[in-house]
Design a protein around this motif. Sequence first.
Motif, PDB file in Angstrom:
ATOM      1  N   ILE A  98       0.849  -1.190   0.000  1.00  0.00           N
ATOM      2  CA  ILE A  98       0.000   0.000   0.000  1.00  0.00           C
ATOM      3  C   ILE A  98       0.883   1.238   0.000  1.00  0.00           C
ATOM      4  N   SER A  99       0.604   2.165  -0.894  1.00  0.00           N
ATOM      5  CA  SER A  99       1.335   3.432  -0.932  1.00  0.00           C
ATOM      6  C   SER A  99       1.186   4.173   0.398  1.00  0.00           C
ATOM      7  N   SER A 100       2.290   4.717   0.890  1.00  0.00           N
ATOM      8  CA  SER A 100       2.245   5.515   2.119  1.00  0.00           C
ATOM      9  C   SER A 100       1.335   6.724   1.946  1.00  0.00           C
ATOM     10  N   LEU A 101       1.357   7.313   0.758  1.00  0.00           N
ATOM     11  CA  LEU A 101       0.512   8.489   0.494  1.00  0.00           C
ATOM     12  C   LEU A 101      -0.958   8.104   0.442  1.00  0.00           C
ATOM     13  N   ALA A 102      -1.258   6.947  -0.148  1.00  0.00           N
ATOM     14  CA  ALA A 102      -2.645   6.481  -0.173  1.00  0.00           C
ATOM     15  C   ALA A 102      -3.151   6.234   1.241  1.00  0.00           C
ATOM     16  N   ALA A 103      -2.292   5.659   2.084  1.00  0.00           N
ATOM     17  CA  ALA A 103      -2.690   5.388   3.465  1.00  0.00           C
ATOM     18  C   ALA A 103      -2.890   6.686   4.248  1.00  0.00           C
ATOM     19  N   LEU A 104      -2.028   7.667   4.024  1.00  0.00           N
ATOM     20  CA  LEU A 104      -2.211   8.960   4.686  1.00  0.00           C
ATOM     21  C   LEU A 104      -3.508   9.619   4.235  1.00  0.00           C
ATOM     22  N   ALA A 105      -3.758   9.618   2.915  1.00  0.00           N
ATOM     23  CA  ALA A 105      -4.983  10.231   2.402  1.00  0.00           C
ATOM     24  C   ALA A 105      -6.216   9.547   2.966  1.00  0.00           C
ATOM     25  N   ALA A 106      -6.178   8.217   3.064  1.00  0.00           N
ATOM     26  CA  ALA A 106      -7.306   7.482   3.631  1.00  0.00           C
ATOM     27  C   ALA A 106      -7.520   7.835   5.099  1.00  0.00           C
ATOM     28  N   SER A 107      -6.457   8.232   5.783  1.00  0.00           N
ATOM     29  CA  SER A 107      -6.558   8.622   7.188  1.00  0.00           C
ATOM     30  C   SER A 107      -7.353   9.911   7.367  1.00  0.00           C
ATOM     31  N   ALA A 108      -7.440  10.711   6.289  1.00  0.00           N
ATOM     32  CA  ALA A 108      -8.134  11.997   6.366  1.00  0.00           C
ATOM     33  C   ALA A 108      -9.617  11.872   6.042  1.00  0.00           C
ATOM     34  N   GLY A 109     -10.053  10.720   5.537  1.00  0.00           N
ATOM     35  CA  GLY A 109     -11.463  10.528   5.220  1.00  0.00           C
ATOM     36  C   GLY A 109     -11.842  11.083   3.871  1.00  0.00           C
ATOM     37  N   GLY A 111     -13.809  13.861   1.062  1.00  0.00           N
ATOM     38  CA  GLY A 111     -13.583  15.256   0.739  1.00  0.00           C
ATOM     39  C   GLY A 111     -12.247  15.457   0.049  1.00  0.00           C
ATOM     40  N   PRO A 112     -11.933  16.689  -0.344  1.00  0.00           N
ATOM     41  CA  PRO A 112     -10.648  16.968  -0.993  1.00  0.00           C
ATOM     42  C   PRO A 112      -9.498  16.834   0.005  1.00  0.00           C
ATOM     43  N   VAL A 113      -8.500  16.055  -0.360  1.00  0.00           N
ATOM     44  CA  VAL A 113      -7.368  15.777   0.532  1.00  0.00           C
ATOM     45  C   VAL A 113      -6.075  15.840  -0.269  1.00  0.00           C
ATOM     46  N   ALA A 114      -5.052  16.448   0.320  1.00  0.00           N
ATOM     47  CA  ALA A 114      -3.691  16.369  -0.217  1.00  0.00           C
ATOM     48  C   ALA A 114      -2.832  15.695   0.833  1.00  0.00           C
ATOM     49  N   ALA A 115      -2.321  14.511   0.505  1.00  0.00           N
ATOM     50  CA  ALA A 115      -1.362  13.835   1.377  1.00  0.00           C
ATOM     51  C   ALA A 115       0.021  14.284   0.949  1.00  0.00           C
ATOM     52  N   VAL A 116       0.776  14.863   1.873  1.00  0.00           N
ATOM     53  CA  VAL A 116       2.082  15.426   1.532  1.00  0.00           C
ATOM     54  C   VAL A 116       3.127  14.984   2.553  1.00  0.00           C
ATOM     55  N   ILE A 117       4.219  14.445   2.044  1.00  0.00           N
ATOM     56  CA  ILE A 117       5.341  14.007   2.869  1.00  0.00           C
ATOM     57  C   ILE A 117       6.527  14.909   2.572  1.00  0.00           C
ATOM     58  N   ASP A 118       7.139  15.436   3.618  1.00  0.00           N
ATOM     59  CA  ASP A 118       8.326  16.273   3.444  1.00  0.00           C
ATOM     60  C   ASP A 118       9.474  15.404   2.944  1.00  0.00           C
ATOM     61  N   ALA A 119       9.889  15.629   1.697  1.00  0.00           N
ATOM     62  CA  ALA A 119      10.952  14.831   1.084  1.00  0.00           C
ATOM     63  C   ALA A 119      12.310  15.518   1.182  1.00  0.00           C
ATOM     64  N   ARG A 120      12.372  16.684   1.849  1.00  0.00           N
ATOM     65  CA  ARG A 120      13.602  17.472   1.974  1.00  0.00           C
ATOM     66  C   ARG A 120      14.051  17.963   0.594  1.00  0.00           C
ATOM     67  N   ARG A 121      15.159  18.677   0.583  1.00  0.00           N
ATOM     68  CA  ARG A 121      15.746  19.209  -0.652  1.00  0.00           C
ATOM     69  C   ARG A 121      14.733  19.980  -1.509  1.00  0.00           C
ATOM     70  N   GLY A 122      13.822  20.704  -0.832  1.00  0.00           N
ATOM     71  CA  GLY A 122      12.867  21.539  -1.553  1.00  0.00           C
ATOM     72  C   GLY A 122      11.784  20.774  -2.274  1.00  0.00           C
ATOM     73  N   GLN A 123      11.495  19.552  -1.829  1.00  0.00           N
ATOM     74  CA  GLN A 123      10.479  18.732  -2.474  1.00  0.00           C
ATOM     75  C   GLN A 123       9.519  18.130  -1.455  1.00  0.00           C
ATOM     76  N   VAL A 124       8.346  17.742  -1.948  1.00  0.00           N
ATOM     77  CA  VAL A 124       7.420  16.912  -1.183  1.00  0.00           C
ATOM     78  C   VAL A 124       6.969  15.765  -2.083  1.00  0.00           C
ATOM     79  N   TYR A 125       6.585  14.669  -1.443  1.00  0.00           N
ATOM     80  CA  TYR A 125       5.873  13.604  -2.131  1.00  0.00           C
ATOM     81  C   TYR A 125       4.394  13.876  -1.900  1.00  0.00           C
TER      82      TYR A 125
END
Length: 227
Positions: A98-109, A111-125
């Motif tokens: 299971i994608s970590s981002l999919a699991a995070l988004a599912a945690s929010a229920g 509605g519109p959701v953005a799952a964002v992981i700090d990837a450092r170096r000026g990026q996010v996943y």
Amino acid sequence: MRVLVVDTALGLCTVGLFEAGAGDDVRCLGLRSEPMSKGHSERVAGFAREAMREAGAGFDAIDRIGVTVGPGSFTGLRVGLAFAQGLGAALDRPVVGISSLAALAASAGAGPVAAVIDARRGQVYARFMVDRVASGPDEALSLEAAAARIGGMPAGSRLIGSGAALFAEAFPDLTAEPRAGPDPGALARLVAAADPATAAPRPLYLRAPDAVPSTRLPGQARPARPS
């Protein structure tokens, strides 16, 4: 269906046994979860034993195993994958990724959701979803590109994950929920709904690793630098 969930890809070490019923109905039977940035390999097996002991069940009670496959920590996600696949082989049970981002988004229920992981170096996943339907694949985005996408979300939308705090000040009309990892129950729902034929437990990398293998053979001299 009884599903064992394993999450070591981000900032938690989580192992839990859940009873998954119809629809979104899941019931936690045993759970161990702690914030952890490293040391997952020393703890994950013990967490599994403790979760099963709390559930009052043996490992043979597991019907399916699910594991987060990234994006996330290179070492952490591989620890979880190795443990889940090894346990699945020993028990002859299917293992789904299971994608970590999919699991995070599912945690929010919903509605519109953005799952964002700090990837450092000026990026996010990032993964963007509306009512649990993804609007595109998991992506590695610059902070500027992510802000442009987030800026188009309606008021009241949710940002979830370790990268949520990066955008909270710029978008006060959105609800930011910094999280070290997904909700185990949400992960269990995804695991129960996954198709083992298509949800392979393989690492999901959205950018190349920072470390690059050496191209020199052992004992071989370094190439001379041009003068």
